[in-house]
Design a protein around this motif. Structure first.
Motif, mmCIF file in Angstrom:
data_model
loop_
_atom_site.group_PDB
_atom_site.id
_atom_site.type_symbol
_atom_site.label_atom_id
_atom_site.label_comp_id
_atom_site.label_asym_id
_atom_site.label_seq_id
_atom_site.Cartn_x
_atom_site.Cartn_y
_atom_site.Cartn_z
ATOM 1 N N GLN A 76 44.838 49.467 32.095
ATOM 2 C CA GLN A 76 43.885 49.739 33.722
ATOM 3 C C GLN A 76 42.331 48.897 33.691
ATOM 4 O O GLN A 76 42.424 48.290 34.699
ATOM 5 C CB GLN A 76 43.512 51.219 34.019
ATOM 6 C CG GLN A 76 43.414 51.738 35.249
ATOM 7 C CD GLN A 76 42.752 52.212 35.246
ATOM 8 O OE1 GLN A 76 42.051 53.217 35.836
ATOM 9 N NE2 GLN A 76 43.990 53.549 35.444
ATOM 10 N N HIS A 77 41.562 48.625 32.945
ATOM 11 C CA HIS A 77 40.737 48.293 33.614
ATOM 12 C C HIS A 77 40.823 46.734 33.434
ATOM 13 O O HIS A 77 39.856 46.010 33.741
ATOM 14 C CB HIS A 77 39.608 48.330 31.561
ATOM 15 C CG HIS A 77 38.353 47.816 31.719
ATOM 16 N ND1 HIS A 77 37.143 47.860 32.917
ATOM 17 C CD2 HIS A 77 37.915 46.458 31.118
ATOM 18 C CE1 HIS A 77 36.281 46.837 32.480
ATOM 19 N NE2 HIS A 77 36.751 46.180 31.244
ATOM 20 N N TYR A 126 43.222 44.733 34.541
ATOM 21 C CA TYR A 126 44.045 44.932 35.745
ATOM 22 C C TYR A 126 42.951 44.723 37.683
ATOM 23 O O TYR A 126 42.966 44.055 37.922
ATOM 24 C CB TYR A 126 45.398 45.953 35.838
ATOM 25 C CG TYR A 126 46.207 45.894 36.151
ATOM 26 C CD1 TYR A 126 46.801 44.928 35.665
ATOM 27 C CD2 TYR A 126 46.847 47.520 35.193
ATOM 28 C CE1 TYR A 126 47.915 44.714 35.054
ATOM 29 C CE2 TYR A 126 48.343 46.808 34.993
ATOM 30 C CZ TYR A 126 48.808 46.322 34.845
ATOM 31 O OH TYR A 126 50.075 45.710 34.266
ATOM 32 N N LYS A 127 41.865 46.259 36.899
ATOM 33 C CA LYS A 127 40.327 46.111 37.586
ATOM 34 C C LYS A 127 39.678 45.002 38.016
ATOM 35 O O LYS A 127 39.281 44.367 38.605
ATOM 36 C CB LYS A 127 40.143 47.699 37.214
ATOM 37 C CG LYS A 127 40.603 49.371 38.012
ATOM 38 C CD LYS A 127 39.379 49.983 37.006
ATOM 39 C CE LYS A 127 40.140 51.125 37.821
ATOM 40 N NZ LYS A 127 39.186 52.421 37.212
ATOM 41 N N GLU A 128 39.527 44.112 36.822
ATOM 42 C CA GLU A 128 38.873 43.532 36.665
ATOM 43 C C GLU A 128 39.587 42.207 37.219
ATOM 44 O O GLU A 128 38.917 41.579 37.462
ATOM 45 C CB GLU A 128 38.280 42.908 35.275
ATOM 46 C CG GLU A 128 37.859 43.713 34.515
ATOM 47 C CD GLU A 128 36.125 43.564 35.008
ATOM 48 O OE1 GLU A 128 35.904 42.799 35.195
ATOM 49 O OE2 GLU A 128 35.519 44.839 35.294
ATOM 50 N N ALA A 129 40.724 41.824 36.874
ATOM 51 C CA ALA A 129 41.227 40.738 37.540
ATOM 52 C C ALA A 129 41.401 41.072 38.859
ATOM 53 O O ALA A 129 41.286 40.242 39.984
ATOM 54 C CB ALA A 129 42.572 40.822 37.663
ATOM 55 N N ILE A 130 41.545 42.471 39.616
ATOM 56 C CA ILE A 130 41.770 42.269 40.669
ATOM 57 C C ILE A 130 40.187 42.099 41.786
ATOM 58 O O ILE A 130 40.402 41.733 42.749
ATOM 59 C CB ILE A 130 42.522 43.940 41.673
ATOM 60 C CG1 ILE A 130 43.695 43.606 40.727
ATOM 61 C CG2 ILE A 130 41.775 43.805 43.103
ATOM 62 C CD1 ILE A 130 44.572 45.228 41.007
ATOM 63 N N LYS A 131 39.133 42.399 40.826
ATOM 64 C CA LYS A 131 38.044 42.320 41.076
ATOM 65 C C LYS A 131 37.849 40.995 41.362
ATOM 66 O O LYS A 131 37.022 40.599 42.486
ATOM 67 C CB LYS A 131 36.943 42.971 40.741
ATOM 68 C CG LYS A 131 35.553 42.946 41.137
ATOM 69 C CD LYS A 131 34.922 43.582 42.008
ATOM 70 C CE LYS A 131 34.157 44.079 41.956
ATOM 71 N NZ LYS A 131 33.290 42.579 42.768
ATOM 72 N N TYR A 132 38.388 40.579 40.910
ATOM 73 C CA TYR A 132 37.675 38.849 40.933
ATOM 74 C C TYR A 132 38.679 37.918 41.906
ATOM 75 O O TYR A 132 37.732 36.990 42.350
ATOM 76 C CB TYR A 132 38.113 38.080 39.266
ATOM 77 C CG TYR A 132 38.004 36.801 38.893
ATOM 78 C CD1 TYR A 132 37.009 35.689 39.124
ATOM 79 C CD2 TYR A 132 39.672 35.933 39.403
ATOM 80 C CE1 TYR A 132 35.973 34.159 38.655
ATOM 81 C CE2 TYR A 132 38.984 34.154 39.390
ATOM 82 C CZ TYR A 132 37.890 33.587 39.222
ATOM 83 O OH TYR A 132 37.491 32.241 38.750
#
Length: 307
Positions: free
Chosen positions: A42-43, A45-51
């Motif tokens: 999940q982490h 995913y979160k980093e990629a989506i934030k980027y």
């Protein structure tokens, strides 16, 4: 799910914008790869989506700066689309991700919507910035008129140093004064043939001749009008993303009677534009080509009759 990839068709010809679009496709493509990997945390995913979100906002800012630099007439509308994406679409998508605890299916849905939005936005709105938004068969006249108006106005600014205002979306071929007329056919991918019919009122044409040659023309002639129409067709042809070079023939120039005869073939889209110098007529129709042997050959219309 279809693989997310950058394609040359998305280029609008502005380097800073094209590079950003290509990078956005790479980011979304990487996120798609992560969604297909069962071991993705999940982490990640979160980093990629934030980027992806951060880079999208950076790109919007750069694109808006470019539109302001060229005084793009539809800047306010285009910026509103960016703002709605940021404040509504993206917020809703991220909410779904949180509620699903970043499930694989939710991430895949996120990727699909992002890819679809980006493709449509580039082809419809971003291409319009440089007058290249495509007109597709089946679009309603109202939606066509909006796209055509942008391209016509950009063409008027480039060639005539004037702004054009759409004054009639159902032009019936009425006399615009002493005018010059010309037609041109194009073959578009998928077996579609497009014919454009343009008209320019004489004072407007004289202005273009003067700007192109530096010589004041007291009276325009077909000979003097020909290079103006060559440039007009080159610019408005962008509406259909026509890549092939087409030679305009002098026999395509029409007098008033020739224009009326041609107009009677029925042009579903016929628009009248006004400038402070004179009127400009834009008409187009399209049909499928049957048994096309080679580009440039005589085609057939919907009823099988030769054009």
């Amino acid at each position: 799910m279809e693989k997310v990839v950058w394609d040359e068709k998305f280029k609008i010809g502005v380097e800073v914008v094209d590079k950003a679009h290509a990078k956005l496709f790479r980011i979304i493509g990487k996120l798609q790869e992560l969604a297909l990997d069962a071991g993705t945390h999940q982490h990640t995913y979160k980093e990629a989506i934030k980027y992806l979100e951060d880079y999208s906002m950076k790109h919007f800012s750069e694109e808006e700066a470019y539109m302001r630099s060229i005084r793009y007439s539809e800047y306010a509308w285009h910026k509103k689309i960016h703002d709605n994406f940021r404040d509504k679409t993206l917020v809703s998508l991220k909410r779904d991700l949180v509620l699903s605890d970043y499930s694989t299916s939710a991430v895949q849905r996120f990727v699909s919507i992002m890819n679809g939005w980006l493709c449509e936005h580039i082809m419809k709105e971003d291409q319009a910035i440089v007058g290249k938004a495509i007109i597709r068969k089946g679009n309603g006249v109202s939606s066509q008129a909006s796209v055509i108006s942008r391209t016509v106005n950009r063409t008027m600014q480039d060639m005539f140093q004037l702004d054009a205002k759409l004054v009639n979306t159902d032009y019936k071929g009425q006399n615009i004064g002493n005018g010059f007329y010309c037609r041109q056919k194009y073959d578009v991918e998928g077996g579609l043939r497009v014919q454009l019919l343009l008209g320019v009122e004489e004072p407007l044409l004289r202005r273009a001749i003067s700007l192109m040659t530096g010589v004041e023309e007291e009276k325009a002639t077909n000979e003097a009008a020909f290079p103006v129409f060559e440039q007009l067709f080159q610019q408005v042809g962008r509406l259909f993303q026509i890549e092939t070079e087409y030679q305009l023939e002098r026999e395509n120039m029409l007098d008033r009677d020739g224009f009326r005869k041609e107009f009677m073939k029925v042009y579903p889209c016929s628009l009248l534009f006004s400038t402070k110098v004179g009127y400009f007529v834009f008409c187009y129709r399209s049909w499928r080509i049957k048994n096309q042997k080679s580009q440039g050959n005589v085609g057939k219309d919907k009823d099988g009759a030769e054009e």
